[in-house]
Design an enzyme around this catalytic site. Sequence first.
Site, PDB file in Angstrom:
ATOM      1  N   TYR A  23       0.835  -1.205   0.000  1.00 41.62           N
ATOM      2  CA  TYR A  23       0.000   0.000   0.000  1.00 41.62           C
ATOM      3  C   TYR A  23       0.869   1.255   0.000  1.00 41.62           C
ATOM      4  CZ  TYR A  23      -3.168   3.621   1.696  1.00 41.62           C
ATOM      5  OH  TYR A  23      -3.877   4.790   1.844  1.00 41.62           O
ATOM      6  N   GLU A  24       1.977   1.212   0.734  1.00 35.62           N
ATOM      7  CA  GLU A  24       2.873   2.366   0.831  1.00 35.62           C
ATOM      8  C   GLU A  24       3.891   2.415  -0.309  1.00 35.62           C
ATOM      9  OE1 GLU A  24       4.478   2.380   4.816  1.00 35.62           O
ATOM     10  OE2 GLU A  24       2.598   3.201   5.617  1.00 35.62           O
ATOM     11  N   TYR A  86      -2.332  -0.914  10.491  1.00 30.83           N
ATOM     12  CA  TYR A  86      -2.881  -1.291   9.195  1.00 30.83           C
ATOM     13  C   TYR A  86      -4.170  -2.065   9.393  1.00 30.83           C
ATOM     14  CZ  TYR A  86      -3.278  -3.376   4.548  1.00 30.83           C
ATOM     15  OH  TYR A  86      -3.733  -3.759   3.303  1.00 30.83           O
ATOM     16  N   VAL A  87      -5.161  -1.702   8.597  1.00 28.65           N
ATOM     17  CA  VAL A  87      -6.434  -2.424   8.541  1.00 28.65           C
ATOM     18  C   VAL A  87      -6.665  -2.761   7.072  1.00 28.65           C
ATOM     19  CG1 VAL A  87      -8.926  -2.295   8.924  1.00 28.65           C
ATOM     20  CG2 VAL A  87      -7.348  -1.254  10.579  1.00 28.65           C
ATOM     21  N   GLY A  97      -9.405   0.562  13.113  1.00 24.37           N
ATOM     22  CA  GLY A  97      -8.266   1.462  13.311  1.00 24.37           C
ATOM     23  C   GLY A  97      -8.431   2.310  14.552  1.00 24.37           C
ATOM     24  N   TYR A 131      -6.518  10.638  11.466  1.00 26.44           N
ATOM     25  CA  TYR A 131      -5.755  10.988  12.672  1.00 26.44           C
ATOM     26  C   TYR A 131      -6.140  12.367  13.195  1.00 26.44           C
ATOM     27  CZ  TYR A 131      -2.781   7.055  11.259  1.00 26.44           C
ATOM     28  OH  TYR A 131      -2.311   5.820  10.899  1.00 26.44           O
TER      29      TYR A 131
END
Length: 166
Positions: A23-24, A86-87, A97, A131
């Site tokens: 994902y990153e 991570y979800v 999360g 966040y």
Amino acid sequence: MIRPATPADVPVIHALVRELAEYEKALGEAVATEEQLREALFGERPAAYAHMAVDDVTGESVGFALWFLNFSTWRGVHGIYLEDLYVRPEARGGGHGRALLEELARLCVERGYQRLEWSVLDWNEPAIGFYRALGALPQDEWTVFRLTDEALTELGTARRSGEPVA
């Protein structure tokens, strides 16, 4: 449901780490093995801890938080540094999360830790919005530095080879 990870969770933690790295856009950098994770989390001297997010209906692990203790010299107490949260995409929006972060915040409060910190990629707008909605604030004046690979080896062996240390 959120629960502490067990040694039986290591294969799924490893898989989730790799999903997060993909994902990153950095899958090639995720070289940790299951055995390394097992040793770090459950070895004789654990260096990190993990919590699992488990789907209440299926019992399947759908996410994780991997963290370790840090220390604030300014506050004189430990804190938690969240290395990975991570979800899985299909489980996002289900509160997993938030529940993982609530558990880590609960541990901080219970143990007298005064900080819960983590890093987020600057392009990850969904995570940044999530966040911020929790009340977390970015530390805009700080820049993360990292030594790895050749630069780390060079610095770590400079004194032994007689090279001056800058």
